[in-house]
Design a protein around this motif. Structure first.
Motif, PDB file in Angstrom:
ATOM      1  N   LEU A  63      53.981  28.459  42.537  1.00 20.81           N
ATOM      2  CA  LEU A  63      55.372  28.797  42.835  1.00 20.81           C
ATOM      3  C   LEU A  63      55.468  29.381  44.235  1.00 20.81           C
ATOM      4  O   LEU A  63      56.346  29.020  45.037  1.00 20.81           O
ATOM      5  CB  LEU A  63      55.891  29.804  41.803  1.00 20.81           C
ATOM      6  CG  LEU A  63      57.257  30.436  42.113  1.00 20.81           C
ATOM      7  CD1 LEU A  63      58.344  29.395  42.164  1.00 20.81           C
ATOM      8  CD2 LEU A  63      57.600  31.496  41.079  1.00 20.81           C
ATOM      9  N   PHE A  66      55.046  26.744  46.817  1.00 20.14           N
ATOM     10  CA  PHE A  66      56.249  25.909  46.830  1.00 20.14           C
ATOM     11  C   PHE A  66      57.357  26.579  47.642  1.00 20.14           C
ATOM     12  O   PHE A  66      57.986  25.964  48.494  1.00 20.14           O
ATOM     13  CB  PHE A  66      56.668  25.661  45.374  1.00 20.14           C
ATOM     14  CG  PHE A  66      58.004  24.995  45.222  1.00 20.14           C
ATOM     15  CD1 PHE A  66      59.100  25.707  44.758  1.00 20.14           C
ATOM     16  CD2 PHE A  66      58.172  23.655  45.529  1.00 20.14           C
ATOM     17  CE1 PHE A  66      60.324  25.094  44.598  1.00 20.14           C
ATOM     18  CE2 PHE A  66      59.394  23.037  45.383  1.00 20.14           C
ATOM     19  CZ  PHE A  66      60.489  23.756  44.902  1.00 20.14           C
ATOM     20  N   GLN A  95      68.561  22.360  44.354  1.00 19.92           N
ATOM     21  CA  GLN A  95      67.436  21.869  43.566  1.00 19.92           C
ATOM     22  C   GLN A  95      66.266  22.846  43.624  1.00 19.92           C
ATOM     23  O   GLN A  95      65.643  23.160  42.614  1.00 19.92           O
ATOM     24  CB  GLN A  95      67.003  20.481  44.102  1.00 19.92           C
ATOM     25  CG  GLN A  95      65.962  19.801  43.238  1.00 19.92           C
ATOM     26  CD  GLN A  95      66.484  19.508  41.862  1.00 19.92           C
ATOM     27  OE1 GLN A  95      67.614  19.065  41.694  1.00 19.92           O
ATOM     28  NE2 GLN A  95      65.672  19.773  40.853  1.00 19.92           N
ATOM     29  N   ILE A  96      66.016  23.313  44.840  1.00 16.88           N
ATOM     30  CA  ILE A  96      64.916  24.273  45.009  1.00 16.88           C
ATOM     31  C   ILE A  96      65.183  25.509  44.167  1.00 16.88           C
ATOM     32  O   ILE A  96      64.313  26.008  43.441  1.00 16.88           O
ATOM     33  CB  ILE A  96      64.758  24.675  46.490  1.00 16.88           C
ATOM     34  CG1 ILE A  96      64.195  23.498  47.276  1.00 16.88           C
ATOM     35  CG2 ILE A  96      63.831  25.878  46.632  1.00 16.88           C
ATOM     36  CD1 ILE A  96      63.995  23.768  48.734  1.00 16.88           C
ATOM     37  N   GLN A  98      66.984  25.816  41.547  1.00 18.28           N
ATOM     38  CA  GLN A  98      66.848  25.531  40.119  1.00 18.28           C
ATOM     39  C   GLN A  98      65.393  25.455  39.709  1.00 18.28           C
ATOM     40  O   GLN A  98      64.976  26.052  38.716  1.00 18.28           O
ATOM     41  CB  GLN A  98      67.541  24.203  39.811  1.00 18.28           C
ATOM     42  CG  GLN A  98      68.293  24.228  38.505  1.00 18.28           C
ATOM     43  CD  GLN A  98      69.069  22.932  38.328  1.00 18.28           C
ATOM     44  OE1 GLN A  98      68.916  21.965  39.087  1.00 18.28           O
ATOM     45  NE2 GLN A  98      69.897  22.891  37.321  1.00 18.28           N
ATOM     46  N   ASP A  99      64.633  24.686  40.486  1.00 13.78           N
ATOM     47  CA  ASP A  99      63.208  24.553  40.171  1.00 13.78           C
ATOM     48  C   ASP A  99      62.525  25.901  40.149  1.00 13.78           C
ATOM     49  O   ASP A  99      61.751  26.215  39.234  1.00 13.78           O
ATOM     50  CB  ASP A  99      62.506  23.660  41.212  1.00 13.78           C
ATOM     51  CG  ASP A  99      62.916  22.206  41.078  1.00 13.78           C
ATOM     52  OD1 ASP A  99      62.712  21.445  42.039  1.00 13.78           O
ATOM     53  OD2 ASP A  99      63.450  21.857  40.003  1.00 13.78           O
ATOM     54  N   ILE A 102      63.362  27.839  37.024  1.00 14.97           N
ATOM     55  CA  ILE A 102      62.650  27.351  35.840  1.00 14.97           C
ATOM     56  C   ILE A 102      61.212  27.843  35.867  1.00 14.97           C
ATOM     57  O   ILE A 102      60.682  28.366  34.872  1.00 14.97           O
ATOM     58  CB  ILE A 102      62.670  25.812  35.783  1.00 14.97           C
ATOM     59  CG1 ILE A 102      64.113  25.322  35.612  1.00 14.97           C
ATOM     60  CG2 ILE A 102      61.802  25.308  34.635  1.00 14.97           C
ATOM     61  CD1 ILE A 102      64.249  23.822  35.692  1.00 14.97           C
ATOM     62  N   PHE A 103      60.616  27.696  37.025  1.00 13.49           N
ATOM     63  CA  PHE A 103      59.235  28.122  37.235  1.00 13.49           C
ATOM     64  C   PHE A 103      59.057  29.581  36.857  1.00 13.49           C
ATOM     65  O   PHE A 103      58.138  29.974  36.123  1.00 13.49           O
ATOM     66  CB  PHE A 103      58.917  27.964  38.727  1.00 13.49           C
ATOM     67  CG  PHE A 103      57.608  27.298  39.002  1.00 13.49           C
ATOM     68  CD1 PHE A 103      57.523  26.240  39.893  1.00 13.49           C
ATOM     69  CD2 PHE A 103      56.435  27.752  38.404  1.00 13.49           C
ATOM     70  CE1 PHE A 103      56.316  25.633  40.174  1.00 13.49           C
ATOM     71  CE2 PHE A 103      55.233  27.156  38.687  1.00 13.49           C
ATOM     72  CZ  PHE A 103      55.168  26.087  39.578  1.00 13.49           C
ATOM     73  N   TYR A 149      61.880  34.342  46.720  1.00 15.13           N
ATOM     74  CA  TYR A 149      63.010  33.523  46.313  1.00 15.13           C
ATOM     75  C   TYR A 149      64.322  34.268  46.523  1.00 15.13           C
ATOM     76  O   TYR A 149      65.273  33.741  47.112  1.00 15.13           O
ATOM     77  CB  TYR A 149      62.840  33.122  44.840  1.00 15.13           C
ATOM     78  CG  TYR A 149      64.110  32.630  44.192  1.00 15.13           C
ATOM     79  CD1 TYR A 149      64.838  33.462  43.340  1.00 15.13           C
ATOM     80  CD2 TYR A 149      64.604  31.358  44.450  1.00 15.13           C
ATOM     81  CE1 TYR A 149      66.009  33.024  42.761  1.00 15.13           C
ATOM     82  CE2 TYR A 149      65.781  30.911  43.869  1.00 15.13           C
ATOM     83  CZ  TYR A 149      66.485  31.745  43.022  1.00 15.13           C
ATOM     84  OH  TYR A 149      67.651  31.315  42.450  1.00 15.13           O
TER      85      TYR A 149
END
Lengths: 308, 607
Positions: A63, A66, A95-96, A98-99, A102-103, A149
């Motif tokens: 994560l 990423f 999208q980022i 959201q991903d 989730i991660f 994030y």
């Protein structure tokens, strides 16, 4: 200053081995100590807990990688819309986000699960404490990575808010008067800007009234990246007005500059004259002093006369 | 140049410890680094060294999940590396070998507080072989950290076996030569570790004909031996600059306790020394029995409810660092000021909170929101600071209150002032006998301290008759006369050796009685307590240093063989304050307060 004696230790091991061999002492491992060690170690329960803990850590690491990989592009978008490189659309950003979410959720759940299972079938207080601490460390790691994030997301949100604010054409948060779209307020401005074309004044006022409801909508993806034709025209006219203002200011400044230069020149002359006069004043002063003396003496002489 | 950074022993030691805890590689903070975990195993020596410098939280930050005593029941914990930090004694080595045989941990990082002998190292090697655990022993280090750093500029030798190197142990008449050798070796080993950690070879000066001289000789020998072996010398390498053997060597002044026995008995007036004197203060931790509330209880009455509380007074505590050497009234005032400033900041945060609540609904106030958001963000980020401030205020309010209670109950200001006058040979306005006989002033121990200081400082010994009178008054007040016995002997001996120490010629300036230190709302009611102002007068140890210190030697390390205390330490700190760029370190074989010292004198005085 600490001293590393690991090599010394290894040397001691060799010494002891040799000595024991010489004495014929049978060791648990003997000469094949290393092989025996491997043998000893493999049947040891590797610990489900540890391997799972390490799994979670490596997930969090992914994560982190990423987020870091795309961080620059994520943040950098607005400043150079010109460059193709590194331009990210909002959809991609979403999208980022959201991903990432989730991660983060998966990792968090994995940690929770480990917590519930960590103490099962464990009787040792120390092992329990150790495992709790390990899970705390992993959770802290997750928090630190999530901070990446949330930081970039905060920057993004702030950008949107700022853009909204600017596009509303509000100069200051304090001067709320210009917010209103009443024609009276807008038409007051021609009195300030004498070079204004009265015709252009009416136009922006209408434009303002028309576009206001559009800009009022929040978080709407439409119209963010592209400007409507009315807005473009309005901005152009605003530009013109500003240019005119700037020019007049520039002229005024030039005038003032000239005057200041004149004043300084006059002052120079003035100083010169004053200095010239100093010499003359000095000589006059001398004369006056001399004259005063003469008159004094004269008076004395006159006073003496009747006594004769 | 031996800059201040290299002298700063607290942080140097912290760095050394953190490095050790990081598997012996330098520790670099990385905000997105993977967690690494380990367990820490120490003996009581190791615990005493670590606890003044690293809090439990800091240990956690270094990835330590558990910290356990070596000699305790320990369960196997699979897949975890273990860092050991112990003295290389026989029992410890035995237990470590047992751990290896029982396969307790995954890997072992062995750190010895002082250097391990070759034979003991072989014992471990033997056990590792027998347990097939040789590869699990990842690293072995000699840490040379056998001393306890309490402050940046203060250290003590050890705490666990301080009986071995106590004043009493060194000065008792029945000590044998071998016992003395052991004591000296213990002291020298610690001092050697200290200089290895400092990374410098000192120039040594000592008082002749004393235990301090014995230490000096042995230390010098040990240092020379180490330097002679250039390849293995601990004093080569990057910690030393090119100018090592020139004027940049530090000065070590070894002083014997016997040159000044009055200072350890002295009543004091500065914060840290007071805390050490009247409270239970030990390795930077103070243990309080908290009384319920700050209400004035009548003299003699005890508050009913008592909770025990412990506080760590560390380099991180800004208030402590600023005020530990301040006179007590100043401390009380400062706590009050801190409290007021904290309340103002707290109000600011509350105000922002209410603003946010009101204007959250107004849609048109998005920009106002972002402004307030900025303010709130800064308020939120300053919250930890604010909370820390509150914690310190609470801490010091409690500690200072406890100290004040003692001052008032025992009239310690009176004792302090009187003793200062005795020690500086100004005329006394009250009779000593009056104070001793006064039932309201001080505990029997306070009175004994006062009398001993008088006895030590007086040029002319009191007549037999006077002495009998004093002795009777002391006994009536509940004192044990054994310490006096010893002091008499000491004085007779010291008279033969040299002139008794004098303490300078300036005195304290009493600024009159204060009814209240601050305005209403103050926690500290200093009614009837004198606002005494300290005037710098150099104690004997400071004067010795002053004589020896040339311009070039920097830093200077003063080490008292036989024990020291915070009063001496503070005196040195005050002395060096005026001198730009110069630094002093204070060390002693043990740290005792007056109560502990009198106990030793008492034991020595028993026939």
């Amino acid at each position: 200053m600490a001293v590393d004696i690991t090599l010394l230790f290894r040397a001691s091991v060799k010494t002891v081995k040799t000595r024991n061999k010489a004495l014929g002492v049978a060791l648990g491992g003997g000469v094949d100590g290393s092989r025996d060690e491997l043998f000893r170690r493999s049947p040891r329960p590797k610990g489900d807990f540890s391997s799972r803990a390490r799994e979670v850590i490596s997930h969090i690491g992914k994560l982190r990688d990423f987020l870091l990989e795309h961080r620059k592009d994520y943040i950098n978008a607005y400043s150079n819309t010109m460059s193709e490189y590194g331009r990210m659309t909002d959809t991609e950003r979403d999208q980022i986000d959201q991903d990432a979410q989730i991660f983060m959720r998966t990792c968090s759940e994995a940690i929770q699960q480990l917590r519930t299972e960590a103490h099962k079938e464990i009787h040792s207080q120390q092992v329990k404490e150790h495992r709790t601490a390990v899970l705390d460390f992993i959770e802290d790691y997750l928090k630190r990575v999530c901070k990446l994030y949330s930081e970039q997301r905060a920057i993004r949100v702030k950008r949107v808010v700022d853009k909204k604010r600017l596009s509303k054409l509000e100069p200051e948060p304090n001067t709320k008067t210009r917010e209103s779209t009443s024609s009276e307020k807008v038409s007051q401005s021609p009195s300030k800007d004498s070079e204004e074309n009265p015709a252009t004044e009416e136009h922006p006022e209408k434009i303002l009234a028309e576009t206001q409801p559009e800009l009022g909508t929040w978080g709407d993806g439409k119209g963010e990246d592209e400007l409507s034709p009315e807005e473009i025209q309005m901005f152009e006219q605003e530009n013109q007005r500003l240019i005119g203002e700037m020019n007049s200011l520039f002229d005024e400044v030039r005038q003032i500059e000239g005057r200041v230069v004149e004043i300084s020149r006059l002052q120079e002359i003035f100083t010169e004259k004053v200095l010239q006069q100093e010499a003359e004043i000095d000589s006059i002063h001398q004369l006056v002093v001399g004259a005063t003396e003469n008159i004094k003496e004269g008076n004395e002489d006159i006073r003496e006369v009747p006594h004769l | 140049l031996l800059g201040f950074k290299s002298v700063n022993s607290c942080s140097k030691k912290q760095v050394a410890l953190k490095r050790m805890l990081n598997f012996n590689v330098p520790h670099i903070k990385n905000s997105t680094g993977e967690p690494v975990w380990k367990v820490l195993i120490y003996d009581r020596f190791g615990q005493d060294i670590i606890s003044p410098l690293l809090s439990v939280k800091e240990l956690r930050d270094m990835g330590i999940t558990l910290h356990l005593l070596l000699h305790s029941d320990r369960d196997p914990i699979p897949d975890v590396p273990a860092v050991y930090f112990v003295m290389p004694t026989e029992e410890n080595i035995d237990r470590m070998c047992q751990d290896l045989r029982n396969q307790l941990y995954e890997s072992y990082y062995l750190n010895f507080i002082s250097a391990i002998s070759r034979s003991k190292l072989e014992d471990i090697a033997n056990a590792a072989l027998a347990a097939s655990a040789v590869t699990q022993v990842a690293k072995v280090f000699d840490q040379y950290l056998n001393f306890i750093t309490l402050e940046d500029d203060m250290f003590v030798l050890c705490n666990q076996n301080k009986e071995l190197v106590s004043y009493r142990a060194i000065n008792r008449p029945d000590i044998t030569d071998t016992e003395m050798e052991t004591v000296m070796d213990t002291i020298v080993d610690s001092l050697f570790c200290f200089f290895v950690t400092l990374g410098a070879v000192p120039i040594i000066r000592c008082s002749r004909g004393t235990a301090a001289e014995m230490v000096a000789v042995k230390l010098d020998k040990k240092l020379r031996e180490n330097l002679r072996d250039a390849r293995n010398s601990l004093f080569t390498g990057d910690t030393l600059g090119a100018g090592q053997f020139s004027f940049q060597r530090p000065l070590l002044v070894l002083v014997d306790r016997n040159i000044d026995l009055a200072t350890p008995l002295h009543h004091t007036w500065t914060y840290q020394a007071l805390v050490h004197d009247v409270l239970d203060f030990h390795l930077n931790r103070v243990n309080l029995e908290e009384s319920s509330g700050v209400e004035n209880s009548p003299a003699g009455a005890r508050p009913k409810r008592k909770n025990k509380k412990s506080y760590d007074l560390t380099p991180v505590d800004k208030f402590w660092q600023k005020h530990k050497g301040s006179p007590f009234p100043e401390v009380a005032e400062s706590v009050q000021q801190e409290l007021e400033s904290y309340r103002a900041q707290e109000d600011e945060v509350k105000r922002l909170k209410s603003i946010m609540g009101l204007e959250g609904e107004d849609e048109g106030a998005i920009s106002m929101l972002s402004d307030n958001t900025a303010k709130l963000t800064s308020a939120v980020s300053s919250l930890p600071e604010l909370l820390e401030k509150k914690r310190l205020i609470d801490l010091h309010t409690n500690v200072a209150t406890a100290v004040l209670e003692h001052i008032k109950a025992r009239k310690l200001d009176v004792y302090f002032e009187y003793e200062e006058k005795i020690m500086s040979k100004t005329t006394l306005d009250k009779s000593l006998l009056d104070i001793i006989s006064d039932p309201d002033a001080g505990t029997p121990e306070d009175k004994m301290r006062l009398f001993l200081i008088y006895y030590i400082s007086t040029q002319q010994a009191p007549s037999e008759a006077d002495l009998e009178q004093y002795k009777k008054a002391l006994t009536d007040a509940g004192c044990n006369l054994n310490p006096l016995q010893y002091i008499k002997q000491w004085k007779a001996f010291t008279k033969m050796a040299s002139a008794p120490a004098s303490y300078g010629s300036t005195t304290t300036k009493p600024m009159g009685l204060l009814s209240r230190v601050m305005n209403t709302g103050s926690q500290f009611v200093m009614e009837g307590v004198k606002n005494l102002v300290l005037k710098q007068q150099n104690l004997p140890v400071t004067r010795i240093l002053d004589n020896l210190m040339e311009m070039k030697s920097n830093p200077a390390i003063v080490f008292v063989v036989g024990g020291g205390n915070y009063i001496e330490y503070q005196n040195l700190v005050d002395y060096i304050k005026g001198k730009q760029g110069k630094h002093i370190l204070y060390g002693c074989s043990e740290l005792f307060n007056a109560t502990q010292f009198i106990k030793q004198l008492s034991q020595l005085g028993q026939k």
